[in-house]
Motif scaffolding. Structure first.
Motif, short mmCIF file in Angstrom:
data_model
loop_
_atom_site.label_atom_id
_atom_site.label_comp_id
_atom_site.label_asym_id
_atom_site.label_seq_id
_atom_site.Cartn_x
_atom_site.Cartn_y
_atom_site.Cartn_z
N PHE A 155 0.75 -1.34 0.06
CA PHE A 155 -0.02 -0.26 -0.09
C PHE A 155 1.00 1.32 0.04
O PHE A 155 0.44 2.35 -0.65
N THR A 156 1.94 1.35 0.66
CA THR A 156 2.90 2.43 0.67
C THR A 156 3.35 2.51 -0.71
O THR A 156 3.47 3.55 -1.34
N ILE A 160 -11.17 0.28 1.28
CA ILE A 160 -10.24 1.35 1.59
C ILE A 160 -10.75 2.95 1.50
O ILE A 160 -12.06 2.87 0.77
N LEU A 205 -4.86 7.68 3.97
CA LEU A 205 -5.48 6.52 3.27
C LEU A 205 -5.75 5.83 4.35
O LEU A 205 -4.91 5.50 5.27
N ASN A 248 -3.98 1.90 9.54
CA ASN A 248 -4.69 0.69 9.17
C ASN A 248 -5.55 0.46 10.25
O ASN A 248 -4.95 -0.32 11.35
N THR A 268 -0.41 10.33 4.87
CA THR A 268 -0.37 9.27 5.82
C THR A 268 -1.17 8.24 5.63
O THR A 268 -2.37 8.36 4.99
N ILE A 269 -0.75 7.11 5.99
CA ILE A 269 -1.66 5.78 6.03
C ILE A 269 -1.96 5.21 7.46
O ILE A 269 -1.29 5.28 8.21
N ALA A 289 0.79 3.63 -2.72
CA ALA A 289 0.13 5.37 -2.42
C ALA A 289 1.27 6.33 -3.23
O ALA A 289 0.94 7.33 -3.69
N LEU A 311 -7.10 1.98 5.88
CA LEU A 311 -7.12 0.58 5.42
C LEU A 311 -7.93 -0.18 6.34
O LEU A 311 -8.09 0.15 7.59
#
Length: 439
Positions: free
Chosen positions: A271-272, A404, A379, A358, A355-356, A275, A381
């Motif tokens: 995902f990184t 997502i 984002l 989860n 930023t992500i 992204a 998750l």
């Protein structure tokens, strides 16, 4: 008498809360020794003594708010461990002499043993300074009277933690004899008396409640989350991703990947990378607003939201576009470990561009993540669950699916860009072989 002041910590930090004193009044300290742990809105930092001597006075209590430049303690540079002070009055000296004479008379039979104990303790104190331990572990060891140099750390890095001290204390208790019934009964009485004293005070509530002071970090988190909602035109768009191919690829490569890089291949690296690829195609999501200007960032420092006991922190994986999958996985693992062990530095938290988060690791199926200001995109998750999916040939299959979400600042990011950004991530995750080759 030397004053110890709160030092300058960083340009953006001017105050903090005393989380824990690591010394007591009368303790001997050397210049550079940590004396307290200060909680700021970003990280916990140790404040060191800038002079050697005896702690003559602690001017602030745990939980007190202090600012840079505040005097928090005093060190007697000429003092001795016995607590004598050259600035004391003659009356105080006489009282100390009387006390010492009484102690001599009461401890004559044990004088030899005390001196031998003191001699045996001296080397252990010297060794303790060289032991790698957290401030909380040092304080716990002092409370329990345990020598840190005799404790074995379970941490792979050899850092002693409070649980190691507690384990050592339990081992010592097993070797000691059990207390007499008289002492235990007196202890029970004293505990009952303490409980009576600690009865909850009447409040505006009819039923029992507990008031807990918010930590400085929790106060800052609350303030910034509200600011993010008030100062941005935040909107969230959603999509769902078929995780079949990613899971298949991980299953095929996980053993060889771990053998080669000594780290597991997780979902976050996919995902990184996805992204970063999508941010390059939609650069306004990798930007921020300053006044009437848009600052479009040409770097990809990706923040990773990490949950800790004290609240959410967002350490940053630097230059994620230049890292391979192993580099990203190692960076995430290192930051997560530092966050949970309260070892993050200010540099670990500053300057992210996107930023992500989860929530899936906690079982969340769907959420609307809040922006990490001044960033304009985050984002989210979520959990992976098998759901029926209609395939191109109209057959229905049970597939591992993930929702997502992209929250974005509508002031500079239009809905079209946000939807296309999220769809691009979906496409790259569902075709991870190309993503792996490009990464």
């Amino acid at each position: 008498m030397k004053e110890i002041k709160v030092p300058e910590l960083a340009e953006s930090i001017t105050e903090g809360t005393i989380a824990e004193w690591l010394v007591n009044k009368g303790d001997q300290v050397e210049k550079g020794d940590p004396i307290l742990e200060l909680e700021t809105d970003k990280v916990n930092v140790e404040v060191n003594a800038d002079a050697s001597g005896i702690i003559a006075e602690l001017l602030k209590d745990e939980g007190d708010d202090v600012e840079v430049g505040d005097v928090i303690a005093k060190v007697d540079e000429n003092g001795e461990a016995s607590g004598s002070d050259g600035d004391d009055t003659s009356g105080e000296e006489e009282s100390k002499e009387d006390d010492s004479n009484k102690e001599k008379e009461e401890s004559k039979p044990e004088q030899k043993q005390d001196s031998s104990d003191a001699q045996s303790q001296e080397p252990s104190k010297k060794d303790t300074k060289d032991v790698v331990a957290t401030p909380a572990a040092r304080k716990r060891a002092r409370e329990l009277g345990i020598d840190l140099s005799e404790i074995s750390a379970r941490d792979p890095l050899g850092r002693i933690r409070p649980e190691d001290v507690d384990a050592a204390a339990k081992g010592n208790q097993k070797e000691q004899s059990k207390p007499s019934s008289k002492s235990s009964s007196s202890d029970d009485k004293s505990k009952k008396q303490e409980k009576k004293k600690e009865e909850p005070k009447k409040t505006e509530f009819d039923k029992p409640v507990e008031r807990i002071k918010m930590s400085r970090r929790r106060q800052t988190i609350a303030k910034r989350l509200v600011e993010a909602q008030q100062e941005s035109a935040m909107l969230t768009t959603f999509n769902e991703v078929d995780m079949t191919n990613v899971m298949k690829l991980r299953s095929e490569r996980k053993e060889s990947f771990q053998k080669k890089h000594d780290i597991k291949l997780g979902f976050m690296s996919f995902f990184t990378k996805a992204a970063v690829g999508a941010l390059k195609e939609f650069p306004l999501i990798n930007a921020e607003i300053q006044g009437n200007e848009i600052i479009q960032k040409k770097f990809y420092d990706i923040g990773m939201a990490v949950s800790t006991d004290e609240g959410l922190v967002v350490p940053v994986v630097r230059d994620a576009d230049r890292l391979d999958f192993a580099g990203i996985e190692k960076g995430i693992a290192d930051l997560a470990t530092k966050a949970r062990n309260k070892e993050l530095q200010l540099d670990d938290l500053q300057g992210g561009s996107f930023t992500i988060t989860n929530g899936g690791i906690f079982g969340s199926m769907l959420s609307t993540p809040i922006l990490n200001s001044p960033q304009v995109g985050i984002l989210g998750l979520h959990n992976i669950e098998k759901r029926p999916k209609v395939m191109p040939d109209d057959s229905i299959q049970a597939r591992p699916m993930m929702y997502i979400a992209l929250s974005y600042d509508h002031r500079i990011v239009d809905g079209k860009e946000a939807v296309q950004f999220l769809r691009r991530i979906k496409e790259m995750i569902e075709d991870p072989y190309d993503l792996l080759l490009e990464g």
